[in-house]
Write a protein that holds these residues in place. Structure first.
Motif, PDB file in Angstrom:
ATOM      1  N   LEU A   1       0.572  -1.325   0.059  1.00 33.53           N
ATOM      2  CA  LEU A   1       0.026  -0.047  -0.109  1.00 33.53           C
ATOM      3  C   LEU A   1       0.827   1.252  -0.052  1.00 33.53           C
ATOM      4  O   LEU A   1       1.793   1.398   0.765  1.00 33.53           O
ATOM      5  CB  LEU A   1      -0.679  -0.052   1.334  1.00 33.53           C
ATOM      6  CG  LEU A   1      -1.673   1.368   1.642  1.00 33.53           C
ATOM      7  CD1 LEU A   1      -3.075   1.519   0.663  1.00 33.53           C
ATOM      8  CD2 LEU A   1      -2.180   1.268   3.079  1.00 33.53           C
ATOM      9  N   ASP A   2       0.736   1.990  -1.125  1.00 35.36           N
ATOM     10  CA  ASP A   2       1.361   3.214  -0.964  1.00 35.36           C
ATOM     11  C   ASP A   2       0.886   4.380  -0.101  1.00 35.36           C
ATOM     12  O   ASP A   2      -0.583   4.224   0.275  1.00 35.36           O
ATOM     13  CB  ASP A   2       1.090   3.938  -2.532  1.00 35.36           C
ATOM     14  CG  ASP A   2       2.005   5.306  -2.668  1.00 35.36           C
ATOM     15  OD1 ASP A   2       3.062   5.408  -1.883  1.00 35.36           O
ATOM     16  OD2 ASP A   2       1.679   6.115  -3.442  1.00 35.36           O
ATOM     17  N   ILE A   3       1.316   5.404   0.508  1.00 30.04           N
ATOM     18  CA  ILE A   3       0.861   6.131   1.543  1.00 30.04           C
ATOM     19  C   ILE A   3       0.476   7.557   0.917  1.00 30.04           C
ATOM     20  O   ILE A   3      -0.482   7.983   0.770  1.00 30.04           O
ATOM     21  CB  ILE A   3       1.833   6.229   2.668  1.00 30.04           C
ATOM     22  CG1 ILE A   3       1.796   4.887   3.388  1.00 30.04           C
ATOM     23  CG2 ILE A   3       1.450   7.239   3.826  1.00 30.04           C
ATOM     24  CD1 ILE A   3       0.481   4.215   3.941  1.00 30.04           C
ATOM     25  N   ASP A   4       1.439   8.214   0.632  1.00 34.40           N
ATOM     26  CA  ASP A   4       1.242   9.549  -0.139  1.00 34.40           C
ATOM     27  C   ASP A   4       0.546   9.487  -1.108  1.00 34.40           C
ATOM     28  O   ASP A   4       0.660   8.897  -2.219  1.00 34.40           O
ATOM     29  CB  ASP A   4       2.558  10.241  -0.394  1.00 34.40           C
ATOM     30  CG  ASP A   4       3.494  10.414   0.883  1.00 34.40           C
ATOM     31  OD1 ASP A   4       2.753  10.402   1.943  1.00 34.40           O
ATOM     32  OD2 ASP A   4       4.619  10.368   1.034  1.00 34.40           O
ATOM     33  N   GLU A   5      -0.693  10.436  -1.170  1.00 38.78           N
ATOM     34  CA  GLU A   5      -1.631  10.655  -2.139  1.00 38.78           C
ATOM     35  C   GLU A   5      -2.495   9.221  -2.450  1.00 38.78           C
ATOM     36  O   GLU A   5      -3.181   9.311  -3.406  1.00 38.78           O
ATOM     37  CB  GLU A   5      -0.859  11.018  -3.673  1.00 38.78           C
ATOM     38  CG  GLU A   5      -0.676  12.549  -3.728  1.00 38.78           C
ATOM     39  CD  GLU A   5       0.671  12.624  -2.914  1.00 38.78           C
ATOM     40  OE1 GLU A   5       1.802  12.024  -2.997  1.00 38.78           O
ATOM     41  OE2 GLU A   5       0.506  13.790  -2.259  1.00 38.78           O
ATOM     42  N   VAL A   6      -2.430   8.396  -1.645  1.00 40.25           N
ATOM     43  CA  VAL A   6      -3.148   7.285  -1.941  1.00 40.25           C
ATOM     44  C   VAL A   6      -4.017   7.062  -0.233  1.00 40.25           C
ATOM     45  O   VAL A   6      -5.067   6.937  -0.408  1.00 40.25           O
ATOM     46  CB  VAL A   6      -2.637   5.895  -1.990  1.00 40.25           C
ATOM     47  CG1 VAL A   6      -3.207   4.685  -1.810  1.00 40.25           C
ATOM     48  CG2 VAL A   6      -1.743   6.176  -3.493  1.00 40.25           C
ATOM     49  N   PHE A   7      -3.230   6.912   0.611  1.00 39.31           N
ATOM     50  CA  PHE A   7      -3.877   6.991   2.152  1.00 39.31           C
ATOM     51  C   PHE A   7      -4.051   8.329   2.398  1.00 39.31           C
ATOM     52  O   PHE A   7      -5.164   8.837   3.189  1.00 39.31           O
ATOM     53  CB  PHE A   7      -2.904   6.207   3.209  1.00 39.31           C
ATOM     54  CG  PHE A   7      -3.582   6.334   4.528  1.00 39.31           C
ATOM     55  CD1 PHE A   7      -4.756   5.575   4.681  1.00 39.31           C
ATOM     56  CD2 PHE A   7      -2.928   6.560   5.457  1.00 39.31           C
ATOM     57  CE1 PHE A   7      -5.275   5.742   5.901  1.00 39.31           C
ATOM     58  CE2 PHE A   7      -3.530   6.996   6.936  1.00 39.31           C
ATOM     59  CZ  PHE A   7      -4.875   6.300   7.028  1.00 39.31           C
TER      60      PHE A   7
ATOM     61  N   ASP B   1       1.430  17.985 -13.092  1.00 42.77           N
ATOM     62  CA  ASP B   1       2.514  17.046 -12.845  1.00 42.77           C
ATOM     63  C   ASP B   1       2.530  16.608 -11.601  1.00 42.77           C
ATOM     64  O   ASP B   1       2.253  17.405 -10.455  1.00 42.77           O
ATOM     65  CB  ASP B   1       3.767  18.036 -13.203  1.00 42.77           C
ATOM     66  CG  ASP B   1       3.894  18.308 -14.650  1.00 42.77           C
ATOM     67  OD1 ASP B   1       3.390  17.390 -15.595  1.00 42.77           O
ATOM     68  OD2 ASP B   1       4.389  19.240 -14.901  1.00 42.77           O
ATOM     69  N   TYR B   2       3.189  15.600 -11.259  1.00 38.75           N
ATOM     70  CA  TYR B   2       3.568  15.005  -9.736  1.00 38.75           C
ATOM     71  C   TYR B   2       4.463  16.088  -9.102  1.00 38.75           C
ATOM     72  O   TYR B   2       3.816  16.073  -7.900  1.00 38.75           O
ATOM     73  CB  TYR B   2       4.352  13.703 -10.055  1.00 38.75           C
ATOM     74  CG  TYR B   2       4.427  13.023  -8.659  1.00 38.75           C
ATOM     75  CD1 TYR B   2       3.325  12.425  -8.097  1.00 38.75           C
ATOM     76  CD2 TYR B   2       5.802  12.895  -7.910  1.00 38.75           C
ATOM     77  CE1 TYR B   2       3.749  11.829  -6.798  1.00 38.75           C
ATOM     78  CE2 TYR B   2       5.933  12.533  -6.541  1.00 38.75           C
ATOM     79  CZ  TYR B   2       4.890  11.883  -6.145  1.00 38.75           C
ATOM     80  OH  TYR B   2       4.964  11.287  -4.736  1.00 38.75           O
ATOM     81  N   TYR B   3       5.525  16.483  -9.598  1.00 38.51           N
ATOM     82  CA  TYR B   3       6.145  17.618  -8.608  1.00 38.51           C
ATOM     83  C   TYR B   3       5.571  18.838  -8.516  1.00 38.51           C
ATOM     84  O   TYR B   3       6.045  19.788  -9.222  1.00 38.51           O
ATOM     85  CB  TYR B   3       7.659  17.509  -8.997  1.00 38.51           C
ATOM     86  CG  TYR B   3       8.214  16.078  -8.934  1.00 38.51           C
ATOM     87  CD1 TYR B   3       8.597  15.632  -7.473  1.00 38.51           C
ATOM     88  CD2 TYR B   3       8.550  15.240  -9.934  1.00 38.51           C
ATOM     89  CE1 TYR B   3       9.339  14.292  -7.375  1.00 38.51           C
ATOM     90  CE2 TYR B   3       9.194  14.076  -9.897  1.00 38.51           C
ATOM     91  CZ  TYR B   3       9.464  13.433  -8.293  1.00 38.51           C
ATOM     92  OH  TYR B   3       9.866  12.138  -8.229  1.00 38.51           O
TER      93      TYR B   3
ATOM     94  N   ILE C   1      -1.283  -1.062  -4.452  1.00 34.83           N
ATOM     95  CA  ILE C   1      -1.918  -0.044  -4.730  1.00 34.83           C
ATOM     96  C   ILE C   1      -1.048   1.475  -4.839  1.00 34.83           C
ATOM     97  O   ILE C   1      -0.305   1.430  -3.869  1.00 34.83           O
ATOM     98  CB  ILE C   1      -2.944   0.167  -3.703  1.00 34.83           C
ATOM     99  CG1 ILE C   1      -4.140  -1.067  -3.739  1.00 34.83           C
ATOM    100  CG2 ILE C   1      -3.889   1.308  -4.202  1.00 34.83           C
ATOM    101  CD1 ILE C   1      -4.911  -0.874  -2.573  1.00 34.83           C
ATOM    102  N   ASP C   2      -0.763   2.284  -6.054  1.00 31.61           N
ATOM    103  CA  ASP C   2       0.121   3.216  -5.981  1.00 31.61           C
ATOM    104  C   ASP C   2      -0.626   4.359  -6.910  1.00 31.61           C
ATOM    105  O   ASP C   2      -1.226   4.016  -7.788  1.00 31.61           O
ATOM    106  CB  ASP C   2       1.552   2.771  -6.442  1.00 31.61           C
ATOM    107  CG  ASP C   2       2.415   3.785  -5.975  1.00 31.61           C
ATOM    108  OD1 ASP C   2       3.427   3.115  -5.017  1.00 31.61           O
ATOM    109  OD2 ASP C   2       2.488   4.879  -6.298  1.00 31.61           O
ATOM    110  N   ASP C   3      -0.273   5.419  -6.736  1.00 30.19           N
ATOM    111  CA  ASP C   3      -0.812   6.396  -7.674  1.00 30.19           C
ATOM    112  C   ASP C   3       0.205   6.812  -8.826  1.00 30.19           C
ATOM    113  O   ASP C   3       0.032   7.511  -9.516  1.00 30.19           O
ATOM    114  CB  ASP C   3      -1.285   7.780  -6.918  1.00 30.19           C
ATOM    115  CG  ASP C   3       0.115   8.357  -6.329  1.00 30.19           C
ATOM    116  OD1 ASP C   3       0.662   7.913  -5.327  1.00 30.19           O
ATOM    117  OD2 ASP C   3       0.309   9.515  -6.668  1.00 30.19           O
ATOM    118  N   ARG C   4       1.376   6.162  -8.725  1.00 31.65           N
ATOM    119  CA  ARG C   4       2.448   6.418  -9.731  1.00 31.65           C
ATOM    120  C   ARG C   4       2.536   5.211 -10.572  1.00 31.65           C
ATOM    121  O   ARG C   4       3.009   4.131 -10.095  1.00 31.65           O
ATOM    122  CB  ARG C   4       3.869   6.695  -9.030  1.00 31.65           C
ATOM    123  CG  ARG C   4       3.704   8.121  -8.262  1.00 31.65           C
ATOM    124  CD  ARG C   4       4.923   8.820  -7.967  1.00 31.65           C
ATOM    125  NE  ARG C   4       5.614   9.208  -9.096  1.00 31.65           N
ATOM    126  CZ  ARG C   4       6.655   9.865  -9.343  1.00 31.65           C
ATOM    127  NH1 ARG C   4       7.716   9.679  -8.442  1.00 31.65           N
ATOM    128  NH2 ARG C   4       7.203  10.380 -10.579  1.00 31.65           N
TER     129      ARG C   4
HETATM  130 MG   LIG Z   1       2.111   7.921  -3.575  1.00 35.43          MG
END
Ligand SMILES: [Mg+2]
Length: 210
Positions: free
Chosen positions: A9-15, A39-41, A140-143
């Motif tokens: 489980l990804d945390i940033d932008e997911v949880f 953009d991501y950054y 699960i990840d947003d990237r």
């Molecule tokens: Mg993330």
């Protein structure tokens, strides 16, 4: 009893959304919202290059997880998933612009996770930039670049920066998409990974399609 499957489980932008954008807004005295970005950054998109060092010093004094925003239904769905899967939060803690000062990110993220998802064993936490080394049954990840195609079920979590990735590309790579809107991403995750019969939370049950 069937062995529980492993879920990365990804945390940033997911949880959660860490307070990174809040820090940017405070630093620039601006009012950006995440959906302003593609953009991501986001720091690179709005902070003038000549103020980058100053911004990273400004970040040094902040706990980005103090007021992190937990995504809608994230906790509720994770609680349900925890009955069926071994959940391994897998998350980077390195700020590439501040390697020396990144230690506090590990500590702040750790403290945030043990207080917000106490039902997940801290022994399962993986803090790494080398997510590709880890094998699991579900990720699960947003990237897109973090999703490991050797994992049977990969789910792209919707975020401001991944809306333009085409469904064709995801289908080609065997990746599922939890919709296009982070506000409902966790309900889509529940739809992919859970059945009505497995759910205890009535609020979540209402949204399930199967
Ligand atoms: Mg993330």
């Amino acid at each position: 009893m069937e062995k529980k499957k492993n879920l990365l489980l990804d945390i940033d932008e997911v949880f959660c959304f860490p307070g990174f954008l809040d820090a940017i807004n405070e630093f620039l005295e601006s009012n950006y919202v995440l959906d302003d970005f593609s953009d991501y950054y986001i720091d690179e998109a709005v902070i003038p290059q000549e103020r980058f060092n100053e911004f990273n010093k400004f970040l040094d004094s902040r706990n980005l997880y103090e007021n992190a925003q937990i995504l809608p239904y994230a906790k509720e769905v994770l609680k349900e998933l925890d009955f069926i899967y071994n959940i391994y939060p897998c998350s980077s803690c390195i700020n590439p612009f501040n390697i020396i000062g990144s230690g506090r990110l590990f500590a702040d993220k750790y403290n945030f996770l043990i207080s917000t998802i106490p039902f997940i064993e801290p022994e399962h936490f993986i803090f790494t930039n080398a997510k590709y080394l880890f094998k699991a049954d579900i990720q699960i990840d947003d990237r897109l670049s973090n999703l490991n195609e050797n994992i049977e079920t990969c789910i792209l979590f919707p975020s401001y920066h991944n809306k333009t990735i085409s469904n064709d590309e995801l289908i080609k790579r065997g990746i599922l998409r939890a919709g296009y809107d982070w506000r409902t991403g966790w309900l889509e995750v529940a739809n992919i990974l859970l059945d009505q019969s497995q759910i205890k939370d009535d609020k979540i049950k209402r949204y399930l399609k199967k």
